[in-house]
Write an enzyme that holds these catalytic residues in place. Structure first.
Site, PDB file in Angstrom:
ATOM      1  N   GLU A 248      37.941  41.109  40.197  1.00 51.46           N
ATOM      2  CA  GLU A 248      37.293  42.310  39.896  1.00 51.46           C
ATOM      3  C   GLU A 248      38.190  43.492  39.367  1.00 51.46           C
ATOM      4  OE1 GLU A 248      35.337  44.496  43.310  1.00 51.46           O
ATOM      5  OE2 GLU A 248      33.229  45.449  42.393  1.00 51.46           O
TER       6      GLU A 248
ATOM      7  N   ARG B  39      45.991  34.087  51.402  1.00 59.75           N
ATOM      8  CA  ARG B  39      46.121  35.193  50.842  1.00 59.75           C
ATOM      9  C   ARG B  39      47.490  35.797  51.475  1.00 59.75           C
ATOM     10  NH1 ARG B  39      43.272  39.980  49.109  1.00 59.75           N
ATOM     11  NH2 ARG B  39      41.525  39.516  49.655  1.00 59.75           N
TER      12      ARG B  39
ATOM     13  N   LYS C 154      43.220  46.866  47.760  1.00 59.76           N
ATOM     14  CA  LYS C 154      43.077  47.829  46.679  1.00 59.76           C
ATOM     15  C   LYS C 154      42.796  48.801  47.009  1.00 59.76           C
ATOM     16  CE  LYS C 154      41.213  44.153  42.740  1.00 59.76           C
ATOM     17  NZ  LYS C 154      40.107  43.758  42.787  1.00 59.76           N
TER      18      LYS C 154
END
Length: 562
Positions: A32, A256, A266
């Site tokens: 994104e 992850r 983020k």
RNA sequence: UCCCCGGUCGUUCAACGGUAGGACAGCGGCCUUUGACGUCGUGAAUCGUGGUUCGAAUCCACGCUGGGGAGCCA
């Protein structure tokens, strides 16, 4: 050195043998555009692009831009640059926003087949009706609207007749499902926002769950690889493509990357930037790809690191030392060696002619003979590293001290004869005598010294600003805020006050004109890279990583015993 | 409380019913004009309890434990 296999590769191999997808392999990397890429993304990039390459397939770079309120073109641009820098070879660049019309048409199709409905509940009511982890939810009073009414309302939503939050389009699945994602999930919400690509063309936007699988399907993705937190979303991913009867990619989840002393969120990285705890997204202390690039990491080192990680479903935390190992390994092979004194201490050779200058030959890279040699000026007054002199040397200290002889690399054997101190008793100058027979640093008569130290000629050295970086956080887990500490503390309480130290160093003149981005090893001190802040009259170096330091280890141990 | 996914050296990944192995980190040599690099060596693990089996890290059951899940975020 063959790569380790892992369960995703095994799945792909099995799928190819079963002739599923006609043996095709097509992956995608779907960020994104709401921030900069970080080292965690490097793992995903490496996996998706790497698997595609390995099996002769393709990998798309796709922007998951379904939430205009958080996304910006700046992020799109940085992501493209970072993926390219990491070596990702995409088959094409795509945007979920390219599929808004198709996604809309499919939503209409689902309404027509009685699988979706317009719901007038407020956000609060939706939450209340959803139930809890333990209890089922209850049906929305709008769940059984007629197809005609749903069609009309949805069209009016698209036409902009309703304000944000007033209505949603929901999938009609099961409000009693144990999986909360299946409790009539929202497919579309009303958002009168300007999208960075589609502008004001749309005021309804698809949710991730509705957009992602269908985007994969449109692109013919075979294996949709994502992180573990989407495991619970897979039944919904499957549900949509099955209801629509379209190509069904397989979603596979992996763990992850989490690194010690490193923040990967983020949202929190954005806070560090916005609240100026760091100097932008590419601050060399940031775990962003751009920050690491500026710090001196090579794409190869990041790739090797990612490759060595392994892929599993175990949510663990990788030690930062592994990353550092890979940069050192890569830089050791390619970085030119140079001498630079970070914390200068004046060294005077009393028996060296006052005005004499000699040019000593130095090897540019012992790992690569083709890198050649260079000449370094040598004279009576030099600078050496403060850490390389001790008036009272501990037992394990082999470097310079009164009465002791050491080698100046590529220079001469020198013996410390005296020191000059200031009024506070600090050593300001070290005086030595040199042995003319040892020119170049060669042992004149088989004599051994236990240490070789680096130096720089005071009259010829260049000044350089050196930025020394430590971890951005003091704790392995930056999110570990102890409960005793007062309420309201967040991860910023764990910020390392010493994460950046700026010092004035002296470097050998061959660094004149070095271009930003070039990487060097300052012998015995670490790997450094020329920062973009450098100018013709001012050199700025970033320390990428230290060399392994045996002395420091010994001293830490000695200190630790006390 | 409910659902999903995990649990193998300090860390991470492997072993896919048949000798628990690698990498990083650690420790100790050797080498060295970088206390770097290289090189040799070394210590270190199957969450527990039952069961199936000639044989279990692997299959089954129960327990313990870690992560994720109640955005109109992705």
């Amino acid at each position: 050195m063959s790569e380790q296999s892992h369960f995703i590769r095994d799945i792909i191999i099995a799928d190819r043998q079963s002739t599923k997808n006609g043996g095709r392999v097509h992956t995608r990397f779907p960020p994104e555009p709401n921030g900069y890429l970080h080292v965690g993304h490097a793992k995903s990039i490496n996996l998706n692009f790497g698997l595609a390459k390995e099996f002769g397939g393709k990998c798309n770079l796709r922007f998951d831009d379904t939430n205009p309120s958080k996304e910006e073109t700046e992020y799109v641009d940085s992501i493209i640059e970072d993926v390219r820098w990491l070596g990702g070879e995409w088959d094409g660049i795509y945007y979920a926003s390219d599929y808004f019309q198709q996604l809309y048409d499919w939503a209409v199709q689902l309404i027509k087949s009685g699988k979706a409905y317009v719901c007038d509940l407020t956000p609060d009511q939706v939450r209340e009706n959803r139930g809890t982890l333990g209890e089922p939810g209850i049906n929305s009073p709008y769940r059984d609207r007629s197809v005609e009414e749903n069609l009309e309302l949805f069209a009016r939503m698209k036409a902009g007749e309703f304000p944000d939050g007033s209505r949603t389009l929901r999938a009609k699945i099961d409000m009693a499902s144990k999986n909360l994602n299946l409790r009539d999930p929202i497919m579309y919400r009303i958002l009168h926002a300007e999208h960075h690509r589609t502008g004001k063309q749309w005021c309804i936007y698809p949710m991730y769950d509705y957009a992602h699988g269908q985007s994969d399907s449109i692109e013919g993705i075979t294996h949709s690889i994502c992180t573990l937190e989407f495991e619970d979303h897979r039944p919904l991913y499957d549900w949509f493509v099955e209801q629509l009867g379209i190509h069904h990619p397989r979603q596979i989840e992996f763990d992850r990357l989490d690194l010690t002393y490193t923040m990967m969120s983020k949202r929190k990285l954005l806070k560090l930037v916005q609240d100026t705890y760091v100097n932008g997204w590419d601050d060399p202390r940031m775990p962003t790809i751009s920050g690491m690039r500026r710090r001196g990491y090579t794409p190869e080192s990041l790739r090797n690191f990612a490759n060595g990680l392994g892929v599993s479903k175990t949510a663990g935390i990788t030690e930062l030392a592994l990353l550092e190992y890979h940069v050192r390994e890569d830089l050791n092979k390619r970085a030119l060696r140079v001498m630079g004194v970070l914390r200068p201490l004046k060294l005077v050779l009393d028996n060296y002619p006052d005005e004499q200058v000699e040019y000593m030959e130095a090897v540019n890279n012992p790992e690569d003979a083709s890198a050649g040699t260079r000449k370094i000026p040598f004279s009576k007054v030099l600078y050496i590293e403060q850490d390389d002199f001790r008036e009272d040397p501990p037992k394990q200290f082999f470097r310079l001290s009164p009465g002791r002889e050491v080698r100046l690399r590529y220079g001469y054997f020198v013996t410390c004869t005296s020191v000059v101190k200031n009024e506070r008793g600090e050593v300001m100058e070290v005086h030595c005598s040199f042995d003319p027979a040892s020119r170049g640093g060669n042992s004149p008569n088989g004599r051994k010294v236990k240490a070789t130290i680096h130096w720089v000629s005071a009259a010829h050295a260049m000044d350089a600003e050196v930025r020394i970086y430590e971890t951005l956080f003091t704790k392995e887990d930056p999110n570990d805020v102890s409960p005793e500490s007062t309420a309201g503390q967040d991860f910023t309480a764990n910020l390392n006050p010493k994460s950046l130290e700026v010092i004035s160093a002296k470097v050998e003149p061959s660094l004149t004109g070095a271009s930003p981005g070039s990487r060097y090893q300052l012998e015995r001190m670490g790997y450094f890279c020329i920062d973009k802040d450098s100018s013709a009259d001012k050199l700025v170096l970033n320390r990428t990583v230290t060399l392994k330091d045996a002395l420091a280890k010994i001293e830490n141990k000695a200190g630790g015993k006390k």
